[in-house]
Design a protein around this motif. Structure first.
Motif, short mmCIF file in Angstrom:
data_model
loop_
_atom_site.label_atom_id
_atom_site.label_comp_id
_atom_site.label_asym_id
_atom_site.label_seq_id
_atom_site.Cartn_x
_atom_site.Cartn_y
_atom_site.Cartn_z
N GLU A 20 -5.07 -4.31 2.55
CA GLU A 20 -6.42 -4.75 2.91
C GLU A 20 -6.43 -5.46 4.27
O GLU A 20 -7.31 -5.21 5.10
CB GLU A 20 -7.00 -5.66 1.83
N LEU A 21 -5.46 -6.34 4.49
CA LEU A 21 -5.38 -7.04 5.76
C LEU A 21 -5.12 -6.06 6.89
O LEU A 21 -5.73 -6.16 7.96
CB LEU A 21 -4.30 -8.13 5.73
N ALA A 22 -4.26 -5.11 6.65
CA ALA A 22 -3.95 -4.10 7.67
C ALA A 22 -5.21 -3.34 8.08
O ALA A 22 -5.46 -3.13 9.27
CB ALA A 22 -2.89 -3.13 7.15
N LYS A 23 -6.03 -2.96 7.11
CA LYS A 23 -7.28 -2.25 7.41
C LYS A 23 -8.21 -3.12 8.24
O LYS A 23 -8.84 -2.65 9.18
CB LYS A 23 -7.97 -1.82 6.12
N LYS A 24 -8.32 -4.40 7.89
CA LYS A 24 -9.20 -5.31 8.61
C LYS A 24 -8.76 -5.50 10.06
O LYS A 24 -9.59 -5.66 10.95
CB LYS A 24 -9.25 -6.68 7.93
N LEU A 25 -7.44 -5.47 10.29
CA LEU A 25 -6.92 -5.72 11.63
C LEU A 25 -6.65 -4.44 12.42
O LEU A 25 -6.31 -4.49 13.60
CB LEU A 25 -5.63 -6.56 11.55
N GLY A 26 -6.75 -3.28 11.75
CA GLY A 26 -6.52 -2.02 12.42
C GLY A 26 -5.06 -1.71 12.69
O GLY A 26 -4.71 -1.10 13.70
N VAL A 27 -4.20 -2.16 11.77
CA VAL A 27 -2.76 -1.89 11.86
C VAL A 27 -2.28 -1.29 10.54
O VAL A 27 -3.06 -1.13 9.62
CB VAL A 27 -1.95 -3.18 12.19
N THR A 28 -1.00 -0.99 10.44
CA THR A 28 -0.46 -0.43 9.21
C THR A 28 -0.01 -1.54 8.27
O THR A 28 0.23 -2.69 8.69
CB THR A 28 0.76 0.47 9.49
N LYS A 29 0.14 -1.19 7.01
CA LYS A 29 0.66 -2.13 6.01
C LYS A 29 2.08 -2.54 6.39
O LYS A 29 2.48 -3.69 6.21
CB LYS A 29 0.64 -1.45 4.63
N GLN A 30 2.84 -1.61 6.95
CA GLN A 30 4.21 -1.89 7.38
C GLN A 30 4.23 -2.97 8.46
O GLN A 30 5.10 -3.84 8.49
CB GLN A 30 4.89 -0.63 7.90
N CYS A 31 3.23 -2.94 9.33
CA CYS A 31 3.12 -3.95 10.39
C CYS A 31 2.93 -5.34 9.77
O CYS A 31 3.60 -6.30 10.15
CB CYS A 31 1.96 -3.59 11.30
N ILE A 32 2.02 -5.43 8.80
CA ILE A 32 1.78 -6.72 8.11
C ILE A 32 3.07 -7.18 7.44
O ILE A 32 3.46 -8.35 7.54
CB ILE A 32 0.64 -6.60 7.07
N SER A 33 3.74 -6.27 6.76
CA SER A 33 4.99 -6.59 6.08
C SER A 33 6.03 -7.11 7.07
O SER A 33 6.72 -8.10 6.80
CB SER A 33 5.52 -5.36 5.34
#
Length: 95
Positions: A20-33
């Protein structure tokens, strides 16, 4: 390591997933991880976007000042859900 901990703490406080955070920021889930595991650091531009999303100053996000949080101890789940929706609506204005 403080930045990675703060990103995770703020994300979890809103009750949202990495996806969800990745979608809000326009990045991938892997990036958030990777940010949360302190494998990589966000760019300056992304750091500003993260701070705006969570409605915190960049210096708090970086650990230069303590992050201000609100305790929801003793508040029922329905009220917490309403508070999360309110916080989400308010922070989405800043992105």
């Amino acid at each position: 390591m403080i930045l990675s901990e703060n990103i995770k703490k703020l994300r979890m406080a809103l009750g949202i997933s990495q996806v969800e955070l990745a979608k809000k920021l326009g990045v991938t889930k892997q990036c958030i991880s990777n940010w949360e595991n302190d494998n990589i650091q966000p760019s300056i531009e992304m750091l500003i976007k993260i701070a705006k999303y969570f409605a915190v100053p960049v210096d708090e996000l970086l650990g230069l000042k303590p992050i201000k949080t609100i305790s929801v101890d003793g508040i029922d789940d329905e009220t917490i859900a309403h508070l999360r929706a309110l916080v989400s609506a308010l922070t989405n204005k800043n992105v």
